[in-house]
Design an enzyme around this catalytic site. Sequence first.
Site, mmCIF file in Angstrom:
data_model
loop_
_atom_site.group_PDB
_atom_site.id
_atom_site.type_symbol
_atom_site.label_atom_id
_atom_site.label_comp_id
_atom_site.label_asym_id
_atom_site.label_seq_id
_atom_site.Cartn_x
_atom_site.Cartn_y
_atom_site.Cartn_z
ATOM 1 N N ARG A 49 0.946 -1.075 -0.110
ATOM 2 C CA ARG A 49 -0.097 0.023 -0.140
ATOM 3 C C ARG A 49 0.835 1.194 -0.058
ATOM 4 N NH1 ARG A 49 -2.780 -3.874 1.596
ATOM 5 N NH2 ARG A 49 -0.905 -4.387 2.612
ATOM 6 N N LYS A 78 26.428 -3.491 0.066
ATOM 7 C CA LYS A 78 27.925 -3.406 0.054
ATOM 8 C C LYS A 78 28.411 -2.765 1.311
ATOM 9 C CE LYS A 78 27.679 -2.746 -4.932
ATOM 10 N NZ LYS A 78 27.768 -1.734 -5.567
ATOM 11 N N HIS A 127 4.567 5.688 11.870
ATOM 12 C CA HIS A 127 4.335 5.557 10.264
ATOM 13 C C HIS A 127 3.368 6.741 9.857
ATOM 14 C CE1 HIS A 127 3.236 3.819 6.445
ATOM 15 N NE2 HIS A 127 2.694 2.846 6.672
HETATM 16 N N1 CP Z 1 -0.608 -0.237 5.904
HETATM 17 C C1 CP Z 1 0.844 -0.390 5.318
HETATM 18 O O1 CP Z 1 1.922 0.228 5.718
HETATM 19 O O2 CP Z 1 0.798 -1.387 4.344
HETATM 20 P P1 CP Z 1 1.906 -1.695 3.623
HETATM 21 O O3 CP Z 1 3.014 -2.385 4.542
HETATM 22 O O4 CP Z 1 1.639 -2.769 2.383
HETATM 23 O O5 CP Z 1 2.637 -0.563 2.824
#
Ligand code: CP
Length: 641
Positions: A49, A78, A127
């Site tokens: 995503r 490397k 995130h």
């Molecule tokens: N929600 C999310 O971060 O999905 P991915 O790990 O697929 O990017």
Amino acid sequence: MRNLLSIADLTNDEIDEIFDLADGADKLRTDKSAADQIMATLFYEPSTRTRLSFESSMHRLGGAVISCSDMKASSAVKGESLADTARVVSSYADVMVVRHYWDGAVQAMAEHANVPVVNAGDGSREHPTQTLCDLYTLKKEKGELRGLTVVVCGDLKNGRTVHSLVFALARFGAHVVTLAANGMELPHYVLERLEREYGYSLAPVASDDLSGVVTETDALYLTPKQPHQLALFTQVDAAMQSRLNTMVSGLRYDAFYMTRKQKERMKEGTTGGTYPTIGPSFLKEHRFKDTVVMHPLPRVDELSPEVDKDRRGIYFKQAANGVPVRMALLKFLLNRRETKRIAGKRTASFYESPERLGPKCTNPNCVTVTEPASTRRRFELLSGGPGGALLLGCIYCNHRFKVQFVGHVKSKRYCAYDIALADTIRGWLKKDELAIFDSIKEAEELGYEPYKSGPQRTVMDEQEIQAAVREMSRQILRECQDPDRLLILGIRTKGSYLAQRIAGELAAQRRQKPEAGEIELYGAGDEMRRIFPDDEDAPALNLKDREIILVDDVIYTGRTVKSALSILFRSGRPQSVRLAVLIDRGHREVPVKPDYVGKHIPSSEKERVRVKLREAEHDEKDKVVIYSMISPAETQAETIA
Ligand code: CP
């Protein structure tokens, strides 16, 4: 230039501005808002995503995308550093989107890049762009974020999406209920930040309120309203216990945010145990009729496909909103390439050691530990930790840990940190004369010598300590309802030794040693672990329905006990918690009263009370001493004279 490394990098107004831009994503597409711009994606961890929606967004904005299809096929293998990779890639692109398995790795790269850097997920830390998608979707469904109650569910320890989300929900005035899988509770540094920055307090939720979601652990309610303080509850105080249980009963749950078990961040052999799930029974519960179900995806088996067909399952909308939201974010960042200001909390001043040696982050997955060459050892300095402790917050991974030793750069003297030094330390910090060390060895390697202290007076000797431990053990046994349910938990380090002595006394008095464990505040590993039985195959400590005796050497402000209680609260629901301390110094900032006290020794903030135990001192007998600190400033004057 603006980066997005944490959700704290955006103000609430800016988040609203991004959502307005996302509402007009069609126009951004027609306008080719990022024509002639290049975005580089560097994903050191798998993604579907985040990566594809970022790439799709850039294409829709009329820009171009460059990428390493697999970082294992890049020069990272490397041994190229994060710093060099960031320098090089930022000369090929106008914006970089990075995902990495180390906490704080994206921040380290941003420090070496000269284009905006976006954190697409770093280790188990944050995130932030997922949170933008989550908030945008939730707002579309519910209209307003303020006042909503959102249940975050599953692996709250390793799930980075949850960490960014709870900070954002707190900022928008929502309430959060945590429903963690056993052993996967929100990390202490996240809870500490929620309390310190947003005034969120924590309380248990009545257990039958959340039936419909299978779980082994209890739910906790995080709210800015402070309906009640975390309290030490005892079986003697059954009324208080029942009030705590019922106070947050009958909540209206607006959203369930489910997460998968982050197996990739767990040690081998620790991925077992039951896990909360959402399935058909959840959908049938009348109380959840308006509760939407969210998930950052990918899901494994914690979320049944049955929910897909239900109007309340909105997780595919969350994923689809990834494109308009990330188009809006790219437009927002590219428009601000020349802007210097960084939002809100992140303008705070940082501590950076003036010495060659200095404190190190205790989180083994922090980029400062895994790749120190790409980082600078900078920390937030936070007062008011347990027992008046001074805390360091790593600016890369946000983990907090206690300052052990402080030194004065000019006089080259050092001593163990103590609350009595708080004002002096503030003065040194202002003048850039504060050195912090993790160990005596570090200080002495740099030529520092110890500060002097005043004469010591012994206030308890070996026999008195032994008698006090014996008497406290007798009282514990007399007042416990069921000795088989006793669990003696010491607060590391001296509390653990005393807990073991109490467990030994109890064994002598009833010929069966109770289970014993220890709690570590701000340590690098698990917050709670078993001491006895020390059998490797013994299951993890289970607090449910136990009579817990929390043990520490000295109680003073009460904050150490409060922090230990906070760990207990989120690790299970014991029947009762009682407190045993060898010394009560008599001053309290937090309303905590010990049930068992070895000796009351009223003392002032300028004095130090030290419990010396043979397990820690090796060459000394047990004793408790009291002494005054000679002000480090006086010692400095003496040294200069
Ligand atoms: N929600 C999310 O971060 O999905 P991915 O790990 O697929 O990017």
